[in-house]
Design a protein around this motif. Structure first.
Motif, short mmCIF file in Angstrom:
data_model
loop_
_atom_site.label_atom_id
_atom_site.label_comp_id
_atom_site.label_asym_id
_atom_site.label_seq_id
_atom_site.Cartn_x
_atom_site.Cartn_y
_atom_site.Cartn_z
N THR A 195 -11.29 -7.62 -21.89
CA THR A 195 -9.92 -7.11 -21.88
C THR A 195 -9.63 -6.32 -20.60
OG1 THR A 195 -9.85 -7.06 -24.29
CG2 THR A 195 -8.33 -5.58 -23.14
N ARG A 196 -10.58 -5.51 -20.15
CA ARG A 196 -10.38 -4.76 -18.90
C ARG A 196 -10.14 -5.71 -17.73
NH1 ARG A 196 -13.47 -0.61 -21.31
NH2 ARG A 196 -15.43 -1.75 -21.10
N ALA A 197 -10.87 -6.83 -17.73
CA ALA A 197 -10.71 -7.79 -16.63
C ALA A 197 -9.31 -8.41 -16.65
CB ALA A 197 -11.77 -8.88 -16.73
N VAL A 198 -8.83 -8.76 -17.85
CA VAL A 198 -7.48 -9.34 -17.95
C VAL A 198 -6.44 -8.32 -17.48
CG1 VAL A 198 -5.71 -10.16 -19.54
CG2 VAL A 198 -8.07 -10.86 -19.86
N ARG A 199 -6.61 -7.10 -17.92
CA ARG A 199 -5.61 -6.07 -17.57
C ARG A 199 -5.63 -5.74 -16.08
NH1 ARG A 199 -6.35 -1.94 -22.73
NH2 ARG A 199 -5.70 -3.48 -24.29
N ALA A 200 -6.81 -5.87 -15.45
CA ALA A 200 -6.90 -5.59 -14.02
C ALA A 200 -5.90 -6.47 -13.27
CB ALA A 200 -8.32 -5.84 -13.52
N ALA A 201 -5.73 -7.71 -13.74
CA ALA A 201 -4.77 -8.63 -13.09
C ALA A 201 -3.37 -8.47 -13.68
CB ALA A 201 -5.26 -10.06 -13.24
N HIS A 202 -3.30 -8.40 -14.99
CA HIS A 202 -1.99 -8.35 -15.67
C HIS A 202 -1.11 -7.21 -15.13
CE1 HIS A 202 1.03 -7.82 -18.83
NE2 HIS A 202 0.57 -6.61 -19.02
N GLN A 203 -1.72 -6.06 -14.86
CA GLN A 203 -0.93 -4.90 -14.43
C GLN A 203 -0.24 -5.14 -13.09
OE1 GLN A 203 -3.47 -1.50 -13.72
NE2 GLN A 203 -5.02 -2.76 -12.74
N PHE A 204 -0.82 -6.07 -12.28
CA PHE A 204 -0.20 -6.34 -10.98
C PHE A 204 0.58 -7.66 -10.96
CE2 PHE A 204 -3.90 -3.63 -9.65
CZ PHE A 204 -3.13 -2.49 -9.46
N LEU A 205 0.51 -8.40 -12.03
CA LEU A 205 1.29 -9.64 -12.10
C LEU A 205 2.68 -9.34 -12.66
CD1 LEU A 205 -1.35 -12.19 -13.44
CD2 LEU A 205 -0.26 -12.21 -11.21
N THR A 206 2.71 -8.80 -13.88
CA THR A 206 4.01 -8.52 -14.51
C THR A 206 4.13 -7.07 -14.95
OG1 THR A 206 3.11 -9.16 -16.65
CG2 THR A 206 4.25 -10.87 -15.41
N PHE A 207 3.02 -6.35 -14.88
CA PHE A 207 2.88 -4.99 -15.37
C PHE A 207 3.05 -4.91 -16.87
CE2 PHE A 207 4.37 -0.75 -16.58
CZ PHE A 207 3.20 -0.07 -16.29
N ALA A 208 4.21 -5.28 -17.37
CA ALA A 208 4.44 -5.23 -18.82
C ALA A 208 5.41 -6.34 -19.18
CB ALA A 208 4.99 -3.88 -19.25
N THR A 209 5.51 -6.61 -20.47
CA THR A 209 6.35 -7.71 -20.97
C THR A 209 7.60 -7.10 -21.63
OG1 THR A 209 4.43 -9.10 -21.20
CG2 THR A 209 6.28 -9.66 -22.59
N ALA A 210 8.67 -7.87 -21.67
CA ALA A 210 9.98 -7.40 -22.14
C ALA A 210 9.88 -6.54 -23.42
CB ALA A 210 10.91 -8.57 -22.37
N THR A 211 10.29 -5.29 -23.31
CA THR A 211 10.13 -4.33 -24.41
C THR A 211 10.84 -4.73 -25.70
OG1 THR A 211 9.91 -2.60 -22.77
CG2 THR A 211 10.35 -1.87 -25.03
N PRO A 212 12.14 -5.09 -25.66
CA PRO A 212 12.81 -5.38 -26.93
C PRO A 212 12.20 -6.57 -27.65
CG PRO A 212 14.24 -5.88 -25.07
CD PRO A 212 13.06 -5.16 -24.51
N LEU A 213 11.71 -7.55 -26.89
CA LEU A 213 11.11 -8.71 -27.54
C LEU A 213 9.75 -8.37 -28.13
CD1 LEU A 213 12.21 -11.52 -25.06
CD2 LEU A 213 13.27 -10.81 -27.21
N GLN A 214 9.04 -7.47 -27.47
CA GLN A 214 7.77 -7.00 -28.07
C GLN A 214 8.04 -6.24 -29.36
OE1 GLN A 214 4.38 -5.51 -25.89
NE2 GLN A 214 5.56 -5.57 -23.99
N ALA A 215 9.06 -5.38 -29.33
CA ALA A 215 9.38 -4.60 -30.53
C ALA A 215 9.78 -5.54 -31.66
CB ALA A 215 10.53 -3.62 -30.22
N ALA A 216 10.57 -6.55 -31.32
CA ALA A 216 11.00 -7.52 -32.33
C ALA A 216 9.80 -8.28 -32.88
CB ALA A 216 12.01 -8.50 -31.71
N ALA A 217 8.93 -8.70 -31.99
CA ALA A 217 7.74 -9.44 -32.43
C ALA A 217 6.91 -8.58 -33.38
CB ALA A 217 6.91 -9.88 -31.23
N ALA A 218 6.76 -7.31 -33.04
CA ALA A 218 5.94 -6.42 -33.87
C ALA A 218 6.53 -6.31 -35.27
CB ALA A 218 5.83 -5.04 -33.22
N SER A 219 7.85 -6.08 -35.35
CA SER A 219 8.38 -5.88 -36.70
C SER A 219 8.45 -7.20 -37.47
CB SER A 219 9.72 -5.12 -36.68
OG SER A 219 10.69 -5.89 -36.04
#
Ligand code: GLN
Length: 412
Positions: A262-286
């Motif tokens: 997971t640390r290896a994936v995040r090492a790249a993810h943080q500089f590719l997109t940093f984070a994914t669309a917040t409202p869609l993540q919130a929707a997915a969670a609920s």
């Protein structure tokens, strides 16, 4: 202007064929996206999140509630309890997860084993990471009762070819099951062989399981590599919401693995997109927390897709295509070389020419599978049709193909 790393890959076939389909008003059975909406409880949750002020950056590795929902789903599917904050990373679709995994795990010169045909982003992601691809071929079934370790009638590989692909330079093997474009669901025997080779060569298994819920044969269930003995330690499992809930445009994907992976994936993810669309993540969670509704939505999607598979496979067979019935995912590979006009004058099939002509000639678009092969000739007699479409859309495609086939016969 394109850098050498990416120049060989051109524009993805999905973009090219969708543009061509739109230009000719063709029924688009090329790019694999549903022409119907995802479950309404997901859509309502998204509207609520947007209006409810969830519009700033999410946590880099995923909104806490979504990581939690994904860890819960994982536990229900595998029985294994995982730490949502240390073992789950939310990405912008599985395609980003694939790129982040390659960039985070592969050093220049490391070898990465891919099965061909492969989803087109795999090779590009290996190239972006400076890795060296090694290919193992999934072969067309010959009609033998059982080819290799595969299920009867499924694309298969030679176990020795897989053994030979591993070396002390192998960093990882990427396994996509259920498989795009062949519809193959890897068997326990196949996965076990790959798992043993990973263990023996200290390699990682990277799995793309975006079609995990879309399987049609009770005797060919989806098996998660991470559940094989010893493999939780060396498997990074990737998946997404897109296929399971017909929300391909949401681009919510994830990677699940040990804290180290997971640390290896995040090492790249943080500089590719940093984070994914917040409202869609919130929707997915609920929405994912409504487990019964999710199970129901998946059950009805699978029933619809199974019917769609039957409709399209039957029609293609009647039109003279050689149809490979997929056990999973939502594509049919069909041999078109027996169709009139399929061969070039020198008797060579050319799927690219066939698929480029089809939107104008028949009003239907499909994908030429040779783009998914290193050894392009292996795909040159095949064409890929997506069946994640409403019955009316498939009926119209079939009607148009029927007219086209009749015209072709009249021309001969
Ligand atoms: N996975 C989809 C397919 O194979 C397309 C994804 C894309 O367009 N990038 O058709």
């Amino acid at each position: 202007m394109i850098a050498q790393r990416l120049a060989p890959f051109g524009t993805t076939i999905f973009t090219e064929m969708t543009l061509l389909a739109n230009k000719h008003g063709a029924v688009n059975l090329a790019q694999g996206f549903p022409d119907f909406d995802g479950p309404s409880f997901f859509l309502d949750a998204a509207a609520e999140a947007l209006q409810g002020g969830q519009n700033q950056y999410a946590r880099m590795f995923g909104l806490p509630a979504l990581n939690r929902a994904l860890a819960d789903r994982w536990q229900r599917a595998t029985g294994a309890e995982i730490d949502p904050d240390a073992q789950v990373t939310v990405t912008s679709g599985c395609t980003e997860a694939i790129a982040a995994a390659m960039l985070g795990l592969v050093n220049p010169g490391d070898e990465v084993i891919l099965f061909e045909p492969f989803y087109d982003s795999y090779r590009a992601s290996v190239a972006m990471a400076g890795g060296v691809p090694r290919f193992v071929t999934l072969r067309e079934p010959t009609g033998a009762p059982r080819d290799g370790l595969a299920a009867p009638g499924a694309f298969w590989f030679d176990p020795d070819e897989l053994r030979r692909a591993f070396s002390d330079r192998t960093r990882l093997i990427l396994i996509n099951t259920p498989h795009n474009p062949t519809g193959k669901v890897f068997t326990r025997e196949e996965l076990t062989l790959a798992a043993d080779l990973c263990t023996r060569n200290n390699a990682i298994a990277l799995t793309d399981e975006v079609y995990e819920h879309l399987t049609y044969e009770p005797d060919q269930p989806h098996i998660r590599m991470a559940t094989l003995p010893g493999m939780a330690e060396r498997t990074l499992t990737l998946s997404s919401l897109g296929k399971t809930f017909s929300l391909t445009g949401w681009k919510i994907g994830w990677a699940i693995g040990t804290p180290d992976l997971t640390r290896a994936v995040r090492a790249a993810h943080q500089f590719l997109t940093f984070a994914t669309a917040t409202p869609l993540q919130a929707a997915a969670a609920s929405a994912l927390a409504r487990t019964d509704d999710c199970d129901h939505a998946i059950g009805s999607l699978v029933a619809d897709l199974k019917a769609a598979r039957g409709l399209l496979a039957g029609a293609l067979a009647r039109l003279g295509f050689g149809v490979h019935i997929p056990a999973g995912a939502y594509f049919i590979l069909a041999d078109f070389t027996r169709r009139p006009g399929a061969l070039r004058p020198d008797n060579v099939p050319d799927d690219a020419a066939f698929c480029r002509s089809l939107p104008a000639a028949a009003g239907v678009a499909a994908v030429p599978p040779s783009v998914f092969y290193q050894n392009r000739g292996l795909g040159a007699g095949l064409v890929r049709f997506a069946f994640c479409k409403r019955p009316a859309t498939l009926h119209e495609a079939v009607r148009r193909l029927g007219v086209w086939a009749t015209d072709r016969r009249a021309d001969q």
